[in-house]
Design a protein around this motif. Structure first.
Motif, PDB file in Angstrom:
ATOM      1  N   ARG A 212      31.806  30.640  45.229  1.00 48.43           N
ATOM      2  CA  ARG A 212      30.575  31.279  44.772  1.00 48.43           C
ATOM      3  C   ARG A 212      30.534  32.743  45.210  1.00 48.43           C
ATOM      4  O   ARG A 212      30.124  33.628  44.457  1.00 48.43           O
ATOM      5  N   ILE A 213      30.942  32.983  46.449  1.00 51.43           N
ATOM      6  CA  ILE A 213      30.971  34.364  46.941  1.00 51.43           C
ATOM      7  C   ILE A 213      31.972  35.190  46.148  1.00 51.43           C
ATOM      8  O   ILE A 213      31.691  36.331  45.752  1.00 51.43           O
ATOM      9  N   GLU A 214      33.153  34.639  45.896  1.00 53.38           N
ATOM     10  CA  GLU A 214      34.157  35.357  45.101  1.00 53.38           C
ATOM     11  C   GLU A 214      33.621  35.641  43.700  1.00 53.38           C
ATOM     12  O   GLU A 214      33.868  36.711  43.126  1.00 53.38           O
ATOM     13  N   TYR A 215      32.871  34.724  43.168  1.00 57.21           N
ATOM     14  CA  TYR A 215      32.276  34.909  41.848  1.00 57.21           C
ATOM     15  C   TYR A 215      31.271  36.056  41.872  1.00 57.21           C
ATOM     16  O   TYR A 215      31.255  36.914  40.983  1.00 57.21           O
ATOM     17  N   ARG A 216      30.446  36.083  42.882  1.00 57.38           N
ATOM     18  CA  ARG A 216      29.450  37.154  42.988  1.00 57.38           C
ATOM     19  C   ARG A 216      30.119  38.511  43.191  1.00 57.38           C
ATOM     20  O   ARG A 216      29.665  39.522  42.643  1.00 57.38           O
ATOM     21  N   LEU A 217      31.166  38.520  43.986  1.00 60.58           N
ATOM     22  CA  LEU A 217      31.891  39.776  44.189  1.00 60.58           C
ATOM     23  C   LEU A 217      32.518  40.253  42.884  1.00 60.58           C
ATOM     24  O   LEU A 217      32.519  41.454  42.581  1.00 60.58           O
ATOM     25  N   ALA A 218      33.046  39.318  42.116  1.00 60.71           N
ATOM     26  CA  ALA A 218      33.630  39.682  40.816  1.00 60.71           C
ATOM     27  C   ALA A 218      32.566  40.253  39.896  1.00 60.71           C
ATOM     28  O   ALA A 218      32.814  41.212  39.149  1.00 60.71           O
ATOM     29  N   MET A 219      31.353  39.700  39.964  1.00 64.57           N
ATOM     30  CA  MET A 219      30.277  40.217  39.138  1.00 64.57           C
ATOM     31  C   MET A 219      29.851  41.613  39.592  1.00 64.57           C
ATOM     32  O   MET A 219      29.531  42.471  38.761  1.00 64.57           O
ATOM     33  N   GLU A 220      29.854  41.860  40.885  1.00 60.99           N
ATOM     34  CA  GLU A 220      29.532  43.201  41.380  1.00 60.99           C
ATOM     35  C   GLU A 220      30.563  44.213  40.892  1.00 60.99           C
ATOM     36  O   GLU A 220      30.216  45.333  40.494  1.00 60.99           O
ATOM     37  N   GLN A 221      31.818  43.821  40.931  1.00 57.12           N
ATOM     38  CA  GLN A 221      32.873  44.707  40.448  1.00 57.12           C
ATOM     39  C   GLN A 221      32.717  44.974  38.954  1.00 57.12           C
ATOM     40  O   GLN A 221      32.907  46.098  38.486  1.00 57.12           O
ATOM     41  N   LEU A 222      32.355  43.968  38.216  1.00 54.44           N
ATOM     42  CA  LEU A 222      32.211  44.119  36.768  1.00 54.44           C
ATOM     43  C   LEU A 222      31.008  44.991  36.426  1.00 54.44           C
ATOM     44  O   LEU A 222      31.046  45.771  35.459  1.00 54.44           O
ATOM     45  N   ALA A 223      29.949  44.899  37.240  1.00 48.21           N
ATOM     46  CA  ALA A 223      28.743  45.687  36.966  1.00 48.21           C
ATOM     47  C   ALA A 223      29.018  47.182  37.091  1.00 48.21           C
ATOM     48  O   ALA A 223      28.379  47.991  36.424  1.00 48.21           O
ATOM     49  N   GLY A 224      29.988  47.566  37.927  1.00 51.95           N
ATOM     50  CA  GLY A 224      30.300  48.980  38.100  1.00 51.95           C
ATOM     51  C   GLY A 224      31.454  49.471  37.257  1.00 51.95           C
ATOM     52  O   GLY A 224      31.937  50.586  37.449  1.00 51.95           O
ATOM     53  N   ALA A 225      31.892  48.647  36.308  1.00 51.37           N
ATOM     54  CA  ALA A 225      33.068  49.005  35.514  1.00 51.37           C
ATOM     55  C   ALA A 225      32.721  50.009  34.422  1.00 51.37           C
ATOM     56  O   ALA A 225      31.652  49.948  33.812  1.00 51.37           O
ATOM     57  N   THR A 226      33.623  50.950  34.202  1.00 52.07           N
ATOM     58  CA  THR A 226      33.558  51.849  33.058  1.00 52.07           C
ATOM     59  C   THR A 226      34.730  51.512  32.145  1.00 52.07           C
ATOM     60  O   THR A 226      35.618  50.741  32.524  1.00 52.07           O
ATOM     61  N   TRP A 227      34.728  52.097  30.951  1.00 47.82           N
ATOM     62  CA  TRP A 227      35.780  51.746  29.994  1.00 47.82           C
ATOM     63  C   TRP A 227      37.137  52.206  30.496  1.00 47.82           C
ATOM     64  O   TRP A 227      37.307  53.329  30.940  1.00 47.82           O
ATOM     65  N   GLY A 228      38.105  51.337  30.430  1.00 49.40           N
ATOM     66  CA  GLY A 228      39.459  51.675  30.848  1.00 49.40           C
ATOM     67  C   GLY A 228      40.215  50.427  31.260  1.00 49.40           C
ATOM     68  O   GLY A 228      39.692  49.304  31.209  1.00 49.40           O
ATOM     69  N   SER A 229      41.461  50.623  31.675  1.00 51.15           N
ATOM     70  CA  SER A 229      42.290  49.485  32.059  1.00 51.15           C
ATOM     71  C   SER A 229      41.701  48.752  33.251  1.00 51.15           C
ATOM     72  O   SER A 229      41.878  47.538  33.399  1.00 51.15           O
ATOM     73  N   ASP A 230      40.988  49.480  34.128  1.00 52.64           N
ATOM     74  CA  ASP A 230      40.374  48.835  35.283  1.00 52.64           C
ATOM     75  C   ASP A 230      39.311  47.834  34.832  1.00 52.64           C
ATOM     76  O   ASP A 230      39.133  46.783  35.455  1.00 52.64           O
ATOM     77  N   ALA A 231      38.620  48.144  33.757  1.00 54.67           N
ATOM     78  CA  ALA A 231      37.582  47.238  33.263  1.00 54.67           C
ATOM     79  C   ALA A 231      38.190  45.920  32.797  1.00 54.67           C
ATOM     80  O   ALA A 231      37.650  44.840  33.079  1.00 54.67           O
ATOM     81  N   SER A 232      39.312  45.985  32.089  1.00 53.56           N
ATOM     82  CA  SER A 232      39.937  44.746  31.633  1.00 53.56           C
ATOM     83  C   SER A 232      40.429  43.918  32.817  1.00 53.56           C
ATOM     84  O   SER A 232      40.352  42.682  32.805  1.00 53.56           O
ATOM     85  N   ALA A 233      40.902  44.594  33.867  1.00 52.62           N
ATOM     86  CA  ALA A 233      41.328  43.873  35.068  1.00 52.62           C
ATOM     87  C   ALA A 233      40.141  43.181  35.731  1.00 52.62           C
ATOM     88  O   ALA A 233      40.257  42.053  36.234  1.00 52.62           O
ATOM     89  N   ARG A 234      38.992  43.836  35.713  1.00 46.47           N
ATOM     90  CA  ARG A 234      37.807  43.235  36.312  1.00 46.47           C
ATOM     91  C   ARG A 234      37.301  42.051  35.491  1.00 46.47           C
ATOM     92  O   ARG A 234      36.775  41.083  36.050  1.00 46.47           O
ATOM     93  N   VAL A 235      37.450  42.130  34.181  1.00 49.60           N
ATOM     94  CA  VAL A 235      37.080  40.982  33.351  1.00 49.60           C
ATOM     95  C   VAL A 235      37.992  39.804  33.670  1.00 49.60           C
ATOM     96  O   VAL A 235      37.534  38.652  33.769  1.00 49.60           O
ATOM     97  N   GLU A 236      39.279  40.064  33.822  1.00 44.08           N
ATOM     98  CA  GLU A 236      40.212  38.998  34.183  1.00 44.08           C
ATOM     99  C   GLU A 236      39.841  38.379  35.530  1.00 44.08           C
ATOM    100  O   GLU A 236      39.908  37.154  35.715  1.00 44.08           O
ATOM    101  N   GLN A 237      39.450  39.228  36.489  1.00 40.64           N
ATOM    102  CA  GLN A 237      39.033  38.736  37.798  1.00 40.64           C
ATOM    103  C   GLN A 237      37.773  37.874  37.673  1.00 40.64           C
ATOM    104  O   GLN A 237      37.660  36.821  38.323  1.00 40.64           O
ATOM    105  N   TYR A 238      36.863  38.318  36.857  1.00 44.16           N
ATOM    106  CA  TYR A 238      35.633  37.547  36.627  1.00 44.16           C
ATOM    107  C   TYR A 238      35.946  36.190  35.999  1.00 44.16           C
ATOM    108  O   TYR A 238      35.397  35.153  36.416  1.00 44.16           O
ATOM    109  N   VAL A 239      36.823  36.174  35.013  1.00 41.73           N
ATOM    110  CA  VAL A 239      37.181  34.916  34.353  1.00 41.73           C
ATOM    111  C   VAL A 239      37.821  33.957  35.357  1.00 41.73           C
ATOM    112  O   VAL A 239      37.508  32.754  35.381  1.00 41.73           O
ATOM    113  N   ALA A 240      38.712  34.483  36.200  1.00 41.63           N
ATOM    114  CA  ALA A 240      39.349  33.632  37.219  1.00 41.63           C
ATOM    115  C   ALA A 240      38.313  33.081  38.184  1.00 41.63           C
ATOM    116  O   ALA A 240      38.359  31.893  38.566  1.00 41.63           O
TER     117      ALA A 240
END
Length: 394
Positions: A212-240
């Motif tokens: 649950r904590i890892e999930y919340r951290l992934a959501m925090e990372q996704l909330a600060g994402a801007t368009w770019g390759s980093d954003a797709s990596a954060r989506v992958e992290q969120y999905v995992a």
């Protein structure tokens, strides 16, 4: 004596000396006419040659300008194509997320935009600056016919280059527009994940704390994402993280399944409702610290300050079986008192090694005064000061 006629005399009539002279003047006239014609033809030839040279010079200059412009357009278009290909790749990576983890409308919009971008990337015009018919380095021909032939070849190549330039510029403009629209759709796609993610967490209340904590951290990372390759990596992290959340939820649900399932769910919901936001996960067992049969009940709890606090509470099955007995809620409140230590550590620091007085005081402060369940029976009554202090930890 009669004189003899002279042996020579001047005749009465002299042959005209002008006849040869008339022949010389006729020849001169023809010579003048021939020379004039020669000069006229030579002038015409020189004029044609001069015009051919001017035409060749103009063709050379136009061709060189077209080659320079085509080279510049080729370079700029290649950069735009690289950016567009990168955007298409980012979008494809994002679109790989399962539908259940994202907003379906935002995903459909991104899919359409990315599809149009990909089609334009694939439709790049086949434009070569140097073609099979393109002239190499041209030496200036001597004869005007050759000059005109070379000028025609150069002009045709210039027209081909200009046509290619126009197609490439139109392609580049379309790519820029589609790239921007895809990026915009991608940002909307990212923003649309947050409410979906919140509903996913709410629907998987039995998930383990770490996931649950890892999930919340992934959501925090996704909330600060801007368009770019980093954003797709954060989506992958969120999905995992979402996949892991679901997996542990399913495992915990299976663990508490059976005739006592509904009562176990009620016990866990009650504990979470008073835990002040500290994350709780539960284990159930027939016996806990030697209690669980013959009407007895037992429980344990850990506490950890990581990421706002988390705890694992272990309860005997008898708590669910006897949930209507007032001892059972009091026991659960005592265990939550251990768990909430992570939230109020400054108040509890002196009880870090022996946390039982604090957990008992917290249960009493919460209004659970049944001594058989709140801890008094085992650990004695805590001081009124500690009970009062515990009431500031909620």
């Amino acid at each position: 004596m009669t004189p003899e006629p002279p042996t020579s005399a001047i005749p009465d009539t002299v042959e005209p000396a002008s006849a040869p002279g008339r022949r010389s003047r006729g020849t001169g006239t023809w010579l003048v006419l021939g020379l004039a014609l020669f000069l006229l033809v030579s002038g015409a030839v020189l004029a044609v040659h001069a015009i051919a040279n001017l035409r060749f010079d103009a063709a050379i200059a136009a061709h060189r300008a077209a080659v320079a412009e085509a080279t510049a357009v080729e370079e700029s278009t290649a950069a735009i194509e690289a950016d567009a290909a990168a955007t298409a790749g980012i979008a494809a990576s994002m679109l790989a997320a399962p539908d259940a983890f994202v907003d379906p409308a935002a995903k459909a919009t991104l899919s359409t935009a990315a599809g149009e971008l990909g089609a334009e990337v694939a439709a790049a015009p086949a434009f070569e600056i140097e073609s099979a018919d393109a002239p190499g380095p041209i030496r200036r021909p001597v004869w005007f016919v050759s000059l005109d032939r070379a000028s025609s070849v150069l002009t045709a190549e210039t027209e081909r280059l200009n046509g290619g330039i126009a197609e490439s510029e139109a392609h580049a403009t379309a790519l820029v527009d589609l790239d921007q629209s895809t990026a915009g759709a991608g940002l909307a796609y990212l923003a649309g994940i947050a409410p979906v993610a919140a509903s996913i967490e709410a629907a998987h209340g039995s998930a383990r704390n770490v996931e649950r904590i890892e999930y919340r951290l992934a959501m925090e990372q996704l909330a600060g994402a801007t368009w770019g390759s980093d954003a797709s990596a954060r989506v992958e992290q969120y999905v995992a993280a979402a996949t892991a959340l679901q997996s542990t939820h399913a495992a915990e649900e299976a663990e508490k399944a059976g005739p006592l399932y509904e009562r176990r769910v009620a016990v866990e919901a009650f504990a979470r409702s008073i835990a002040g936001g500290v994350l709780l996960e539960f284990d159930w067992a027939p016996m806990v610290i030697g209690y669980g049969d013959n009407g007895s009940a037992g429980g344990t709890a850990t506490w950890d300050t990581w990421e706002g606090g988390l705890s694992t509470i272990t309860l005997s099955n008898s708590i669910a079986e006897l949930w209507d007995d007032p001892r059972m809620p009091a026991l659960v409140v005592h265990e939550v008192g251990h768990a909430i230590t992570s939230k109020c550590y400054d108040l509890v620091a002196e009880y870090a090694d022996d946390n039982e007085p604090w957990a008992t005081a917290w249960a009493i402060g919460m209004g659970y005064t049944n001594g058989d369940g709140n801890g008094e029976w085992l650990y004695g009554r805590p001081s009124d000061e500690l009970i009062q202090r515990s009431m500031s930890c909620r």
